[in-house]
Write an enzyme that holds these catalytic residues in place. Structure first.
Site, short mmCIF file in Angstrom:
data_model
loop_
_atom_site.label_atom_id
_atom_site.label_comp_id
_atom_site.label_asym_id
_atom_site.label_seq_id
_atom_site.Cartn_x
_atom_site.Cartn_y
_atom_site.Cartn_z
CE LYS A 79 -3.93 1.93 2.59
NZ LYS A 79 -4.84 1.72 3.74
CB SER A 154 -8.18 3.49 2.60
OG SER A 154 -7.33 2.93 3.59
CB SER A 178 -8.39 0.66 5.58
OG SER A 178 -9.09 1.84 5.33
N1 GLN Z 1 -13.18 4.02 5.94
C1 GLN Z 1 -12.71 4.49 7.19
C2 GLN Z 1 -12.32 5.94 7.09
O1 GLN Z 1 -12.58 6.50 6.09
C3 GLN Z 1 -11.53 3.63 7.64
C4 GLN Z 1 -10.30 3.93 6.90
C5 GLN Z 1 -9.13 3.09 7.33
O2 GLN Z 1 -9.26 2.06 7.98
N2 GLN Z 1 -7.95 3.57 6.99
O3 GLN Z 1 -11.78 6.51 7.96
#
Ligand code: GLN
Length: 476
Positions: A79, A154, A178
């Site tokens: 990532k 994400s 994410s």
């Molecule tokens: N979707 C969640 C957010 O927007 C979690 C994101 C994540 O785990 N990095 O914060």
């Protein structure tokens, strides 16, 4: 052997038996990326040269009859918020468009030491804020199961890369879901480790008390192998811990006690997703596990609590992107810009909408006069959420829930309304607030789209959730 069937153990065996070389495996994946990533768009950077030279080293070790580790020569994707020395690291933000990582994150150092072949960096929501990769400043990654749909986020690029067979495993990061939500959307396995199990050194911070790096792979076994390689205490991250040897207990399925929280089957959940999750739970029961209903009464506050704590921490962490130290700066374009302009215009122009929204939310809830009412209160609610889980784990070995209330949604479907996007993390967020480990693994499909089951374990009981996951995987 078909690329779709390759696992870490199969590649390891093949390398040792000299059925193929690490360079051949690496080239097969690079070719696959060239062919398929045009439509999936999982990668921001493909590091062909680095990958081939890492693979060559593994082949040399094999030919010199040196011992190689299980993950030597395994092609992986990383990532783009995890630093790999010499490669661009943008966190999918314009503000870091020209930033090159000056050192390796601890997880990368560990993987490189074991001979992992790094194929490149994957797309994500900007600074890991989002659930679909649509917040990437560069492009949206497509779900390999349906190119009109999002891969989740994400870590959507990482999940899509595994699902599209563009790598054997990938690393992601999970602050509120994410790793698990994209794993569920793409039909792969993803682990969010216990907070502190994996070093965060070299991970671009989003919300430091919630962030964890974890693996995404095709099988539970592959996830376990990678987790064991990347975990452990690191002197560069004071929140990391040596994993205590937790007695994983008698895991005979007949003695297994699984909890199903009644609060997790909510209104608005896709009925077909609910059916698949209930069927998976039933399978455990039919195999002899005891399934009992449990209650996590404060679960309903998790989303509100997260959207105070995570933006608050983000607003502090992202203060470093100020147009001065590194990253995008208006001062590069305009020599006469004054200091305030450099701060405001660099940040205003470098960050995307969602990141700016979070910084504003976080700055607001931390400001004097509001701090007690929001941030402090959210911290108290966080403790209540944690206590609910601690109580539950007194009577069950693990907790089973859905990962997401729906399968992968269409690209563009939720971009207009941030609140509906936030809701897609309703089942994953409380686990980060409590700091627990949880895995998402494929449980079935709804109209051709994968649906994941979440298995939540007690602190440092990754081994136990892997074992429970393997039971379903075998009987899928
Ligand atoms: N979707 C969640 C957010 O927007 C979690 C994101 C994540 O785990 N990095 O914060």
């Amino acid at each position: 052997m078909k690329i779709e069937e390759l696992t870490i153990k199969k590649i390891n065996t093949g390398l040792l038996k000299k059925e193929f070389s690490a360079v051949e495996i690496c080239k097969a994946y690079l070719t696959q990326i060239k062919k398929r990533d045009k439509e999936i768009s999982a990668f921001l950077t493909v590091s062909e040269e680095m990958a081939l030279s890492l693979a060559k080293k593994v082949d040399e070790q094999i030919s010199e009859k040196k011992e190689i580790s299980m993950i030597s020569g395994i092609p992986a994707a990383i990532k783009d918020n995890i630093l790999v020395e010499g490669l661009k690291c943008t966190a999918s933000s314009k503000i870091l468009e020209n930033y090159t990582a000056p050192y390796d994150a601890t997880v990368i150092k560990k993987l490189k030491n074991q001979g992992v072949v790094i194929l490149g960096k994957t797309n994500m929501d900007e600074f890991a804020m989002g659930s679909s990769t649509e917040n990437s400043a560069y492009f949206t990654t497509k779900n390999p199961h349906d190119l009109k749909r999002v891969p989740g986020g994400s870590s959507g690029g990482s999940a899509a890369a595994v699902a599209g067979n563009l790598c054997v495993f990938a690393l992601g990061s999970d602050t509120g879901g994410s790793i698990r939500q994209p794993a569920s959307f793409c039909g792969v396995v993803g682990l969010k480790p216990t907070y502190g199990a994996v070093s965060r050194y070299g991970l671009m911070a989003f919300a430091s008390s919630l962030d964890q790096i974890g693996p995404l792979a095709k099988t539970v076994d592959d996830c376990q192998i990678v987790f064991e390689e990347i975990s452990g205490k690191d002197k560069m991250d004071s929140t990391s811990l040596e994993i205590p040897k937790v007695e994983s207990g008698n895991l005979e399925i007949g003695k297994l006690k699984l909890g199903v929280p009644k609060e997790y089957f909510v209104k608005g959940m896709d009925a077909k997703v609910e059916k698949i999750i209930k069927e998976a739970i039933k399978k455990y029961e039919e195999m002899g596990a005891r399934v009992e209903e449990i209650s996590l009464p404060n679960a309903e506050y998790a989303l509100a609590c997260y959207y105070i704590i995570a933006p608050a921490e983000a607003s502090a962490n992202l203060a470093r992107y100020d147009g001065i130290k590194y990253g995008y700066s208006v001062a590069d374009e305009n020599e006469n810009a004054n200091l305030l302009d450099v701060y405001l215009k660099s940040r205003g122009g470098g960050f995307g909408d969602e990141v700016r929204r979070r910084i504003m939310l976080g700055t607001y809830t931390l400001s004097s006069g509001y701090y007690d009412a929001y941030y402090l209160r959210a911290q108290k609610v966080r403790t209540l959420i944690k206590n609910d889980f601690e109580k539950a784990f007194k009577s069950v070995d693990a907790i089973l829930t859905p990962v997401s209330p729906t399968p992968a949604f269409k690209i563009g479907e939720k971009t207009k309304d941030p609140l509906t996007m936030y809701l897609s993390d309703i089942f994953t967020i409380s686990i980060n607030l409590a700091g627990l480990p949880a895995i998402s693994l494929p449980a079935g499909k709804v109209d051709g789209l994968p649906v994941g089951l979440q298995i939540i374990g007690n602190y440092f009981e990754e081994e136990k959730i892997f074992k429970i996951g393997k039971i379903l995987e075998k009987n899928a």
